[in-house]
Write a protein that holds these residues in place. Structure first.
Motif, short mmCIF file in Angstrom:
data_model
loop_
_atom_site.label_atom_id
_atom_site.label_comp_id
_atom_site.label_asym_id
_atom_site.label_seq_id
_atom_site.Cartn_x
_atom_site.Cartn_y
_atom_site.Cartn_z
N LEU A 67 -0.35 -5.23 0.69
CA LEU A 67 -1.80 -5.22 0.81
C LEU A 67 -2.38 -3.81 0.91
O LEU A 67 -3.49 -3.57 0.40
CB LEU A 67 -2.22 -6.06 2.01
CG LEU A 67 -3.68 -6.50 2.08
CD1 LEU A 67 -4.05 -7.31 0.84
CD2 LEU A 67 -3.95 -7.30 3.34
N PRO A 68 -1.69 -2.83 1.55
CA PRO A 68 -2.24 -1.47 1.55
C PRO A 68 -2.44 -0.89 0.15
O PRO A 68 -3.34 -0.07 -0.06
CB PRO A 68 -1.21 -0.66 2.34
CG PRO A 68 -0.56 -1.65 3.23
CD PRO A 68 -0.52 -2.93 2.44
N ALA A 69 -1.63 -1.31 -0.82
CA ALA A 69 -1.82 -0.81 -2.19
C ALA A 69 -3.17 -1.23 -2.72
O ALA A 69 -3.84 -0.46 -3.44
CB ALA A 69 -0.69 -1.32 -3.09
N LEU A 70 -3.63 -2.44 -2.37
CA LEU A 70 -4.94 -2.90 -2.83
C LEU A 70 -6.07 -2.11 -2.18
O LEU A 70 -7.02 -1.68 -2.85
CB LEU A 70 -5.09 -4.39 -2.54
CG LEU A 70 -6.45 -5.01 -2.86
CD1 LEU A 70 -6.77 -4.88 -4.34
CD2 LEU A 70 -6.50 -6.47 -2.42
N THR A 71 -6.01 -1.92 -0.87
CA THR A 71 -7.08 -1.20 -0.18
C THR A 71 -7.13 0.27 -0.60
O THR A 71 -8.21 0.84 -0.75
CB THR A 71 -6.88 -1.30 1.34
OG1 THR A 71 -5.56 -0.85 1.68
CG2 THR A 71 -7.05 -2.74 1.81
N TRP A 72 -5.96 0.86 -0.83
CA TRP A 72 -5.96 2.24 -1.32
C TRP A 72 -6.48 2.33 -2.75
O TRP A 72 -7.13 3.31 -3.14
CB TRP A 72 -4.55 2.83 -1.23
CG TRP A 72 -4.25 3.42 0.12
CD1 TRP A 72 -3.47 2.90 1.09
CD2 TRP A 72 -4.74 4.66 0.63
NE1 TRP A 72 -3.44 3.72 2.19
CE2 TRP A 72 -4.21 4.82 1.92
CE3 TRP A 72 -5.57 5.66 0.12
CZ2 TRP A 72 -4.47 5.93 2.71
CZ3 TRP A 72 -5.84 6.77 0.91
CH2 TRP A 72 -5.30 6.89 2.19
N ALA A 73 -6.19 1.31 -3.57
CA ALA A 73 -6.70 1.31 -4.94
C ALA A 73 -8.23 1.21 -4.95
O ALA A 73 -8.89 1.88 -5.75
CB ALA A 73 -6.08 0.15 -5.72
#
Length: 578
Positions: free
Chosen positions: A91-97
């Motif tokens: 999920l951090p990959a989505l928020t960072w994206a």
């Protein structure tokens, strides 16, 4: 009888100031600001040339919407997949994206310029909290805020569909995360404006932007799996994973990581950890707001970032008589010996200074050469485009340089008044500006030829001559149309402000259309020559077009003074505003 009835004395100034400020007055102030913002947007299309700007916006906004639809829809599907497949660790990959998308839109899409400075509201009775709120809400509907908020909304909808029980907590977190991004961008832009108020800081930032953007392109080309074959991807994967594991602990403590961590902990039943991450996210948002408020408080107290307001340093002038240079040894005299008048030579010196200080112009000159260096070897060795690599690279470079010639007077600003007051022909001024643009285009031609010759294989003599003649046709056409648009739709360029458009939207659209039309004509000329089985025919064909474009350019240049006089009010209104 006249003095028997006493009228109450008028309220004193002290009494007026001691009256408490009411909520109705605050609402009236914000309503007036909202109405002012709407009137500025509406009346901008009622001015001369406003219809063209409206058409440009109608064309531009659907294109922007198409570009933004992909990331927004992708955020919704990604959140749904990660929650439904129980892959919360990703999920951090989505928020960072989403954070990266937010910042990329800030850098690439400038907010619409205003016809007045928002700081003028300080003249009215307004407290600092209301001033800060007005500054926050006045540009709330920028492209970055709209696209980023829609991406977070799509992610929230995906989470709600995958697991409805997470909806309240995820909605709360994503709202705070959206505010954190808004405060962060405002904080960064406000302090960058502060740093750009000095010339040295602008030069340092220019170098940083150039190296950062070009370095990003290099990393993207060499490490992006889409540009690599399986063997190169396998070699780069351990290195990328090593970097990811090193920065992952730090990234988890920043707002995107805290948002994802809180949602994951809440989904796993670790409510205390989820609440702690929420507190950290609120703390970051408050910190960004506090730093932004500090910058706004200095402006509220009257700080002026203009270099003209700074006290010049005292310089002692020696009493020795200064040597007067002989006219024959002055740079202007030497320039006039090669056919340039002293006026054109002086304007050329000024334009060189503008070129050094204009970040966008430098980037438009360097970026195409760097991109050709990155892609020339791959495209040339693939053999898919053959001899069209060199003409396509030159056409790409023309777009980067020529689009800035559609606002030739933007850097002059209020100095446009001296052009009309002094015995100087605007024809000479525009000629000097065009000479700089022509030189940049031909220097890029030589550099691109060198890069392609060293990295791939040198183009043939026929292709080189045809490309050179086509470039003459393109630069003269762009020069003529750019001069007309510079007078019809000028736009002041303020180097002390970051992220400001350097041409109007209609001028940018016309520039892209002119370059595309020139490229289409060039491609048609190549097809015509090949259809007759006479490849050399493209050289006289392009040379004939270049001669016609040259005479068209001279015709426009000779009428510059007459056209400028008919547009002097629009020029003064746009370029002399503070």
């Amino acid at each position: 009888m006249a003095g028997l009835i006493q009228t109450p004395p008028p309220p004193t100034l002290t009494a007026v100031h001691t009256r408490p400020w009411t909520a109705a007055q605050s609402r009236a102030q914000f309503l007036a600001l909202a109405q002012l913002r709407w009137c500025i947007f509406r009346n901008a299309f009622c001015r001369k040339g406003g219809v063209g700007e409206l058409i440009a916006r109608i064309i531009f906004f659907p294109v922007l919407g198409i570009i933004a639809v992909g990331p927004i829809v992708g955020a919704g599907f990604a959140s749904y997949y990660l929650i439904s497949a129980d892959k919360l660790t990703l999920l951090p990959a989505l928020t960072w994206a989403i954070f990266a998308l937010w910042q990329l839109v800030v850098l690439n899409i400038s907010p619409p310029s205003l016809s007045f400075d928002i700081n003028t509201i300080i003249r009215f009775p307004i407290s600092f909290p209301r001033y800060l709120t007005a500054r926050l809400f006045f540009g709330l509907l920028s492209a970055s805020n709209v696209i980023g908020t829609l991406a977070l909304t799509a992610a929230d909808i995906g989470i709600a569909i995958a697991r409805p029980s997470l909806l309240p907590w995820a909605t709360l977190l994503l709202i705070i995360y959206a505010l954190s991004n808004i405060f962060f961008t405002r904080m960064v832009l406000s302090w960058v404006d502060r740093w750009l108020s000095t010339r040295r800081a602008r030069e340092i930032l220019t170098a940083f932007i150039l190296f950062a953007s070009l370095g990003f392109q290099y990393i993207n080309l060499n490490f992006n799996p889409g540009f690599q074959n399986n063997r190169h991807h396998a070699n780069h994967l351990p290195f990328l994973l090593k970097i990811f594991h090193q920065i992952e602990p730090l990234a988890a403590l920043l707002p995107p990581g805290l948002t994802a961590t809180s949602i994951a902990n809440f989904a796993g039943g670790r409510f205390l950890h989820a609440f702690a991450a929420l507190v950290g996210l609120v703390a970051f948002s408050s910190l960004f707001l506090a730093i932004y408020a500090l910058r706004m408080h200095r402006e509220f107290r009257g700080e002026n970032l203009s270099e003209t307001t700074k006290q010049p340093q005292t310089v002692r002038i020696p009493n020795t008589p200064a040597a007067i240079p002989h006219p024959s040894t002055s740079p202007l005299a030497s320039a006039s010996t090669v056919g340039l008048s002293p006026t054109i030579a002086a304007c050329l010196q000024k334009e060189f200074l503008y070129l050094r200080r204009n970040t966008n112009q430098l980037y438009g000159f360097i970026a195409p050469i760097f991109m050709v260096f990155l892609f020339a070897n791959r495209i040339g060795t693939s053999g898919r485009f053959g001899s069209f690599v060199f003409p396509a690279a030159v056409a790409y470079s023309v777009l980067g340089v020529s689009i800035l010639s559609y606002n030739c007077l933007g850097m002059d600003g209020p100095g446009i008044q001296f052009y009309f007051l002094s015995p100087t022909r605007l024809r000479d001024v525009f000629l000097a500006k065009n000479i700089i643009g022509f030189l940049l285009s031909f220097i890029e031609l030589v550099l691109i030829f060198t890069v392609i010759s060293l990295t791939a294989h040198p183009p043939s003599l026929l292709i080189s001559l045809g490309t050179f003649c086509w470039l003459l046709f393109a630069v003269f056409t762009n020069g003529a149309v750019g001069n007309l648009r510079s007078l019809a739709a000028p736009k002041k360029i303020d180097l002390s402000k970051i992220n400001r458009k350097q041409t109007s939207q209609l001028s940018a659209l016309i520039a892209v259309g002119i370059v595309a039309a020139c490229f289409a004509i060039g491609y048609g000329g190549v097809l015509l020559a090949n259809s007759f089985n006479l490849p050399w025919l493209m050289v006289p064909f392009f040379l004939l077009l270049a001669v016609a474009a040259f005479f068209f350019y001279l015709h426009v240049l000779n009428r510059i003074d007459t056209i400028a006089l008919s547009h002097r009010e629009e020029l003064a209104e746009e370029l002399c505003k503070t």
